[in-house]
Design an enzyme around this catalytic site. Structure first.
Site, PDB file in Angstrom:
ATOM      1  N   GLN A 265       0.903  -0.827  -0.280  1.00 42.56           N
ATOM      2  CA  GLN A 265      -0.219   0.135  -0.086  1.00 42.56           C
ATOM      3  C   GLN A 265       1.052   1.431  -0.010  1.00 42.56           C
ATOM      4  O   GLN A 265       0.338   2.612  -0.756  1.00 42.56           O
ATOM      5  CB  GLN A 265      -0.835   0.187   1.185  1.00 42.56           C
ATOM      6  CG  GLN A 265      -1.870   1.528   1.682  1.00 42.56           C
ATOM      7  CD  GLN A 265      -2.664   1.820   0.334  1.00 42.56           C
ATOM      8  OE1 GLN A 265      -3.428   0.848  -0.487  1.00 42.56           O
ATOM      9  NE2 GLN A 265      -3.077   2.795   0.048  1.00 42.56           N
ATOM     10  N   GLU A 266       1.783   1.243   0.528  1.00 39.44           N
ATOM     11  CA  GLU A 266       3.088   2.584   0.997  1.00 39.44           C
ATOM     12  C   GLU A 266       3.121   2.577  -0.935  1.00 39.44           C
ATOM     13  O   GLU A 266       3.897   3.998  -0.773  1.00 39.44           O
ATOM     14  CB  GLU A 266       3.705   2.356   1.799  1.00 39.44           C
ATOM     15  CG  GLU A 266       3.260   2.017   3.410  1.00 39.44           C
ATOM     16  CD  GLU A 266       2.510   3.795   3.660  1.00 39.44           C
ATOM     17  OE1 GLU A 266       2.842   4.664   2.903  1.00 39.44           O
ATOM     18  OE2 GLU A 266       1.884   3.773   4.839  1.00 39.44           O
ATOM     19  N   SER A 267       4.701   1.062  -1.197  1.00 40.12           N
ATOM     20  CA  SER A 267       5.538   1.968  -1.784  1.00 40.12           C
ATOM     21  C   SER A 267       5.247   1.096  -3.121  1.00 40.12           C
ATOM     22  O   SER A 267       5.990   0.919  -4.317  1.00 40.12           O
ATOM     23  CB  SER A 267       7.317   1.792  -1.522  1.00 40.12           C
ATOM     24  OG  SER A 267       6.619   0.634  -1.480  1.00 40.12           O
TER      25      SER A 267
ATOM     26  N   TYR B 183      -7.063   3.379   3.870  1.00 38.63           N
ATOM     27  CA  TYR B 183      -5.717   2.888   3.658  1.00 38.63           C
ATOM     28  C   TYR B 183      -6.243   0.717   4.268  1.00 38.63           C
ATOM     29  O   TYR B 183      -5.519   0.899   4.156  1.00 38.63           O
ATOM     30  CB  TYR B 183      -4.952   3.524   4.587  1.00 38.63           C
ATOM     31  CG  TYR B 183      -3.452   3.506   4.893  1.00 38.63           C
ATOM     32  CD1 TYR B 183      -2.495   3.432   3.999  1.00 38.63           C
ATOM     33  CD2 TYR B 183      -3.174   2.618   6.371  1.00 38.63           C
ATOM     34  CE1 TYR B 183      -1.123   3.348   4.338  1.00 38.63           C
ATOM     35  CE2 TYR B 183      -2.043   2.328   6.687  1.00 38.63           C
ATOM     36  CZ  TYR B 183      -0.841   2.296   6.190  1.00 38.63           C
ATOM     37  OH  TYR B 183       0.107   2.666   5.988  1.00 38.63           O
TER      38      TYR B 183
ATOM     39  N   SER C  32       0.798   8.135   3.743  1.00 43.75           N
ATOM     40  CA  SER C  32       1.266   7.885   5.131  1.00 43.75           C
ATOM     41  C   SER C  32       1.813   8.836   5.759  1.00 43.75           C
ATOM     42  O   SER C  32       3.433   9.112   5.953  1.00 43.75           O
ATOM     43  CB  SER C  32       1.615   6.630   5.693  1.00 43.75           C
ATOM     44  OG  SER C  32       0.661   5.761   4.975  1.00 43.75           O
TER      45      SER C  32
END
Length: 480
Positions: free
Chosen positions: A308-310, A435, A477
């Protein structure tokens, strides 16, 4: 003698039995269960009912049955027959107390078993292989292979539909369940099958070649089934149970737990994620496994957050100052003791330590799995803003310990009417909700791809011949 005479004799015998039991103090069905301390429940392995998750047994039926058993003060003995047909056969012959197996209430079934009040409604949906043209009506199925599971409500539906569509034909499979047939459909071994809408909602994302054509039924109720014998004591208690959990929203919370995140990702997201599992995950999987083991986490949950982040890349950053696989802020790096956020090993270990820290910060009265979803939300928006949303939830007479209730209040932190009443003020509260739901979807997909003994796939691969018969949003985030 006439059928009416036999019916009269049967009703008279039943009335005398009930009178005898009540007059002479014989225990009722419910009293026997409490005395024995065990509730015997028929169920089946399915994402909608009962299955083994990485941590424990799970499923809507599993949770509902355990709540009911707690209410009675007894333990549960789950019985998983070989086929769905066996479940129906056993409950009609009083081989268990309850059948909790996602059973559709139909006219034919009501003749041989008792149904409690429903707890969910579904439609039956025709599924087709994505390489084929989408059918718009039943007459277009004539040139393909339609396969259905023996003695399911789908057979009843298509038997009824055949009266107005005489050319309609199908194969009946007495070995596989619906999951097995969906597996075969995805593999291109059959052209069509039918699924309940709740089932395909949960597993559609795992089968990239399966598409929904149209509903083949009206809304149908799902309920628990009991045998027609003994007395009304258990039946009445089950109905009181469902009335209570509908009234206090426990049922809503359970439905949210299993279904709310299932449609977050579109087909493009699913395809991209599967490609990245093949092309990117292998170089980081060992790092996720090691970091998760050191912090008592499931590595797939940690990997889902990293995706999800990268999208599992090291050379990424954002305007808010976060960077690396886990998109860690400099403050977080200082907190967990890492000095190179671009280094995948350090980033993943730092993210793992930070998630563990967030989990430990969550109020002890919040139980799993809500505890994990709260921690992930705090990982994104910060513990202070999450606590503000919990306070708003309490003020609005919601449950501050349930993710279902708090996620409805988090977006209010964008609105001045609400955030001016909070301790920390404004926050982009809608973002942690998306998220968390995205991560839950990625986590489910990773579990699916990494479980070596998936029961649905194993069932499908053991198949025997059938019997012929008539955009996830990109969210930074900033708190990391």
């Amino acid at each position: 003698m006439s059928k009416r005479f036999y019916a009269l004799i049967s009703l008279t015998s039943l009335a005398l039995l009930i009178f005898y039991n009540s007059s002479f103090g014989l225990p009722t069905h419910l009293e026997k269960i409490k005395a024995n301390g065990v509730l015997r429940v028929l169920t089946r392995i399915d994402p909608t009912t009962y299955y083994q998750s990485p941590e424990r047994l799970n499923g809507l039926e599993y949770d509902l049955v355990n709540l009911f058993a707690q209410r009675l003060g007894v333990t549960v003995e789950f019985i998983v027959p070989a086929t769905f047909d066996d479940i129906l056969w056993q409950i009609t012959r009083n081989k268990a107390d309850i059948a909790a197996a996602g059973i559709t209430v139909t006219e034919q079934r009501q003749k041989i078993m008792r149904f409690t009040q429903p707890y969910q409604e579904i439609t039956e949906q025709l599924l087709y292989h994505a390489s084929n043209k989408k059918p718009k009506q039943l007459s277009e199925l004539d040139d393909g292979i339609l396969e259905l599971v023996k003695n399911t409500s789908h057979i009843e539906t298509f038997t009824r539909l055949k009266k107005t569509a005489p050319s309609l034909s199908w194969l009946t499979n007495d070995e596989l369940d619906s999951n097995g047939l969906i597996y075969l459909l995805n593999a291109g071994l059959i052209d069509y099958t039918v699924s309940d809408s709740n089932q395909i909602e949960l597993i559609h994302r795992f089968y990239p070649h399966v598409e929904i054509a149209f509903d083949v039924s009206e809304l149908l109720p799902i309920a628990w089934a009991l045998s027609q014998g003994e007395d009304d004591s258990l039946y009445d208690e089950v109905n009181r149970f469902f009335s209570d959990i509908k009234h206090d929203h426990t049922l809503d919370q359970l439905l949210d737990r299993y279904y709310s995140h299932t449609n977050r990702l579109n087909d493009f997201d699913h395809c991209k994620f599967r490609e990245h599992i093949r092309s990117r995950l292998p170089q980081y999987q060992a790092l996720f496994e090691k970091a998760a083991a050191q912090n008592q986490l499931d590595w797939r949950l940690l990997a889902a957050i990293g995706y999800q982040e990268s999208h599992w890349q090291t050379d990424v950053s954002s305007g808010t100052g976060v960077k690396g696989v886990m998109m860690v802020t400099q403050d977080t790096a200082d907190l967990v003791g890492i000095d190179n956020r671009d280094n995948a090993k350090q980033s993943i270990m730092g993210g793992s330590q930070f998630l563990k820290h967030r989990i430990e910060q969550i109020a002890p009265e919040i139980a799993e799995p809500d505890r994990t979803w709260f921690a992930i939300a705090a990982y994104n928006v910060g513990a202070g803003h999450l606590e503000d949303a919990r306070i708003l939830t309490l003020q609005q007479k919601g449950n501050p310990n349930k993710w279902l209730d708090v996620k409805k209040r988090l977006p209010l932190l964008r609105e001045e009417k609400w955030f001016k009443k909070t301790k920390l003020g404004f926050a982009r509260g809608d973002e942690p909700v998306l998220y968390v739901e995205n991560i839950r979807s990625y986590y489910d997909l990773l579990i699916w791809h990494t479980e070596a003994n998936n029961p649905m796939q194993k069932n499908a691969m053991d198949e025997k011949p059938a019997i012929p018969q008539n955009n996830a949003l990109a969210i930074d985030s900033p708190l990391l």
